[in-house]
Design an enzyme around this catalytic site. Structure first.
Site, short mmCIF file in Angstrom:
data_model
loop_
_atom_site.label_atom_id
_atom_site.label_comp_id
_atom_site.label_asym_id
_atom_site.label_seq_id
_atom_site.Cartn_x
_atom_site.Cartn_y
_atom_site.Cartn_z
N CYS A 73 -2.33 9.09 3.07
CA CYS A 73 -2.12 8.61 1.70
C CYS A 73 -3.29 8.99 0.79
O CYS A 73 -3.11 9.31 -0.37
CB CYS A 73 -1.95 7.10 1.71
SG CYS A 73 -3.34 6.24 2.47
N GLU B 18 0.88 -1.18 0.00
CA GLU B 18 0.00 0.00 0.00
C GLU B 18 0.91 1.22 0.00
O GLU B 18 1.57 1.50 1.00
CB GLU B 18 -0.88 0.00 1.25
CG GLU B 18 -1.87 -1.13 1.32
CD GLU B 18 -3.01 -0.99 0.32
OE1 GLU B 18 -3.06 0.01 -0.43
OE2 GLU B 18 -3.85 -1.89 0.28
P1 NAD Z 1 8.41 4.95 4.44
O1 NAD Z 1 8.35 4.18 3.18
O2 NAD Z 1 9.52 5.89 4.65
O3 NAD Z 1 8.43 3.96 5.71
C1 NAD Z 1 7.44 2.98 5.89
C2 NAD Z 1 8.00 1.87 6.74
O4 NAD Z 1 9.02 1.19 6.00
C3 NAD Z 1 8.65 2.33 8.03
O5 NAD Z 1 8.35 1.41 9.06
C4 NAD Z 1 10.14 2.29 7.69
O6 NAD Z 1 10.97 2.15 8.82
C5 NAD Z 1 10.20 1.07 6.79
N1 NAD Z 1 11.36 1.00 5.91
C6 NAD Z 1 12.14 2.01 5.45
N2 NAD Z 1 13.08 1.52 4.61
C7 NAD Z 1 12.87 0.17 4.51
C8 NAD Z 1 13.50 -0.88 3.79
N3 NAD Z 1 14.54 -0.66 2.99
N4 NAD Z 1 13.01 -2.13 3.93
C9 NAD Z 1 11.95 -2.38 4.70
N5 NAD Z 1 11.31 -1.42 5.44
C10 NAD Z 1 11.77 -0.16 5.33
O7 NAD Z 1 6.99 5.68 4.55
P2 NAD Z 1 6.51 6.74 5.64
O8 NAD Z 1 7.22 8.04 5.40
O9 NAD Z 1 6.56 6.12 6.98
O10 NAD Z 1 4.96 6.89 5.26
C11 NAD Z 1 4.49 7.80 4.31
C12 NAD Z 1 4.21 7.10 3.00
O11 NAD Z 1 3.32 6.03 3.22
C13 NAD Z 1 3.51 8.02 2.01
O12 NAD Z 1 4.04 7.81 0.74
C14 NAD Z 1 2.07 7.55 2.07
O13 NAD Z 1 1.31 7.81 0.93
C15 NAD Z 1 2.25 6.09 2.28
N6 NAD Z 1 1.02 5.52 2.83
C16 NAD Z 1 0.25 4.71 2.02
C17 NAD Z 1 -0.96 4.20 2.50
C18 NAD Z 1 -1.82 3.32 1.65
O14 NAD Z 1 -2.72 2.66 2.19
N7 NAD Z 1 -1.62 3.25 0.35
C19 NAD Z 1 -1.38 4.52 3.79
C20 NAD Z 1 -0.56 5.35 4.56
C21 NAD Z 1 0.64 5.84 4.08
#
Ligand code: NAD
Length: 496
Positions: free
Chosen positions: A288, A252
């Site tokens: 999001c 997502e």
């Molecule tokens: P992010 O991708 O920076 O981090 C998300 C998670 O991934 C965190 O727990 C982070 O520690 C982890 N992570 C980071 N690097 C990783 C790697 N290499 N391998 C595995 N895990 C890793 O996102 P964010 O800044 O926390 O959240 C914001 C983003 O999330 C926005 O783009 C938003 O649109 C999206 N989002 C999408 C939905 C949806 O349902 N489509 C819902 C909420 C947020």
């Protein structure tokens, strides 16, 4: 800056095989309204501990997959009751660590519980084995658990986007290792601990950290499914990490959701105007599925902008998350604040007009925390970064369009396709909605106001793979397993 811990400071530890595991180092989580204040501490999980958590989940899976669906539902319902009983404490912690106003934090718990209850109500029907006697024999179709799920959640809805994975994964007979985001790890960890207290050791494990721990979770051969919510760029790393062992995954990801106002939209509808403002600024724009770009038919554009500013100035009240007058809090972290501010400044340099919106309730707090003045951006180009990128903050561009074909093209040329909304006469709006490339399109409302957990949620294109919510959001944690007992055991065309 001197960092102070206060009496409410909480400490969370990794949870591995039912035990809190001490870590050698802890990270302080600051309060976004006052970065000098520590809300709590969370651990730096080592790679070895992440492996232990995965192994504990794999061991627990052997017995957990054999439990009946009734038993799993029973335990999940007990966990739901415990979360309800702890709601005020969870909200307090969430507002402090995240910065979201108290009403908004309650809203997040509301959505989480609604989904967990729906999953309990639907699990039996969704996971029921089907047995068919037919002309060619007998077929048994079962929905088997996949195994160990690595659940990785983001900071913007840390509880809802953790429980959206925990509930169906466990109900379907999987075990889980959850990694919340380091930008909002505390309340999610507390909720996971509450749920875990009802389940056998190892069924839910919680680890902390960022990309390094994430990399272990997404590459370890014992992990068979990844359930990830976060940014599109992070997902690219995850896909690569998971490719060696071909893991099942639900992704997502980001969105750049458009709200389209047709000529038939009534700009004097004050409730609708309030709904679009809420759809732009709820959770300080850090959702999001928030409406991140607004397209308005040129014939109503000027009147729309005037009414929009009036509505935003009434609803947007920036302040302390614990002040009940506040509708918009700070951004969650400094990186996000700087990013959004950069996009607004860039738009201004390109010639856009930036209009401040709403009231600042407490100027001193505003200057102290990660706050940003909410803004409306006018006169920008269709392809300026503030329009085509996911800004994820309290700013919104409003652009005119001349005909429906043009706005459908503008909508669909995005790399994203999470949600969208069309506003105007219902029948006209539905005709446009059918042509949009988005997982959900709402009519005359947008963002979480139009969310329905009974139906699948997810994105087209780079907004993701697979769906959460709905019956699909339960089945996504299963593998279909067909047991065929054909009447004709030997095929006639195969030679002796
Ligand atoms: P992010 O991708 O920076 O981090 C998300 C998670 O991934 C965190 O727990 C982070 O520690 C982890 N992570 C980071 N690097 C990783 C790697 N290499 N391998 C595995 N895990 C890793 O996102 P964010 O800044 O926390 O959240 C914001 C983003 O999330 C926005 O783009 C938003 O649109 C999206 N989002 C999408 C939905 C949806 O349902 N489509 C819902 C909420 C947020």
């Amino acid at each position: 800056m001197a960092i102070q811990a206060d009496k409410d400071t909480i400490v969370v530890e990794a949870l591995i095989n039912g035990q809190n595991v001490k870590s050698l180092s802890q990270v302080a989580k600051e309060n976004p309204t006052n970065p000098a204040e520590i809300v709590g501490y969370f651990p730096v999980t080592t790679k070895e501990q992440a492996v232990e958590a995965i192994e504990a989940a794999a061991e627990a899976f052997k017995a957990w997959k054999r439990t009946s669906i009734d038993e799993r539902i029973h335990l999940m319902r007990k966990a739901i009751e415990k979360i309800k009983a702890a709601e005020n404490d969870i909200v307090h912690l969430l507002s402090r660590e995240h910065g979201k106003p108290v009403y908004d934090a309650h809203g997040e718990i509301f959505v989480s519980l609604m989904w967990m209850e729906f999953a309990c109500n639907e699990a039996k029907a969704a996971l029921q084995e089907e047995i068919q006697e037919h002309e060619q024999g007998k077929t048994i179709l079962s929905h088997d658990p996949i195994g160990v799920v690595a659940a990785i959640s983001p900071w913007n809805y840390p509880i809802a986007l953790s429980t959206i994975k925990i509930a169906p994964a466990l109900l379907a007979g999987n075990t889980i290792v959850l990694k919340p985001s380091p930008y909002a790890p505390l309340a999610a960890a507390k909720v996971a601990e509450i749920i875990a207290s009802e389940f056998p050791p190892g069924v839910i494990n919680v680890v902390h950290g960022n990309a390094d721990v994430g990399a272990e979770l997404t590459s370890n051969p014992l992990v068979t499914k990844i359930a990830f919510t976060g940014g599109t760029e992070t997902a690219k790393h995850i896909i690569k990490a998971a490719s060696d062992t071909i893991k099942d995954m639900t992704l997502e990801l980001g969105g750049n959701d458009a709200a389209i106002f047709l000529e038939s939209f009534d700009v004097n509808d004050e409730r609708a105007m309030r709904r679009i403002v809420v759809s732009n600024f709820l959770t300080t724009g850090q959702i999001c599925m928030i409406a991140k770009r607004v397209y308005v038919h040129r014939s109503i554009y000027d009147a729309f902008v005037e009414k929009y500013i009036e509505a935003a100035n009434r609803w947007v009240r920036v302040g302390d998350p614990f002040d009940h007058n506040t509708t918009v809090g700070p951004l969650n972290n400094l990186k996000q604040k700087n990013y959004v501010q950069g996009l607004v400044e860039d738009a201004q340099k390109r010639g856009a007009k930036v209009i401040p919106l709403g009231q600042i309730l407490d100027q001193e707090l505003f200057e102290q925390g990660y706050y940003l003045q909410p803004t409306l951006v006018l006169d920008c180009d269709y392809h300026d970064p503030i329009v085509v990128e996911e800004q994820f903050g309290p700013t919104v561009p409003i652009l005119p369009f001349d005909d429906v074909e043009q706005v459908i093209k503008l909508h669909n040329e995005s790399i994203y396709g999470l949600t969208s909304s069309v506003w105007g006469k219902e029948e006209e709006a539905i005709v446009v909605a059918r042509q949009l490339e988005a997982g959900t399109t709402m009519i005359n409302t947008a963002a979480v106001q139009g969310l329905d957990v009974r139906f699948p949620f997810g994105g087209f294109k780079q907004s993701g793979i697979g769906r959460e919510y709905g019956v699909e959001g339960i089945r996504t944690y299963t593998e279909s397993h067909v047991i065929n007992v054909p009447k004709m055991l030997d095929l006639p065309y195969i030679p002796e």
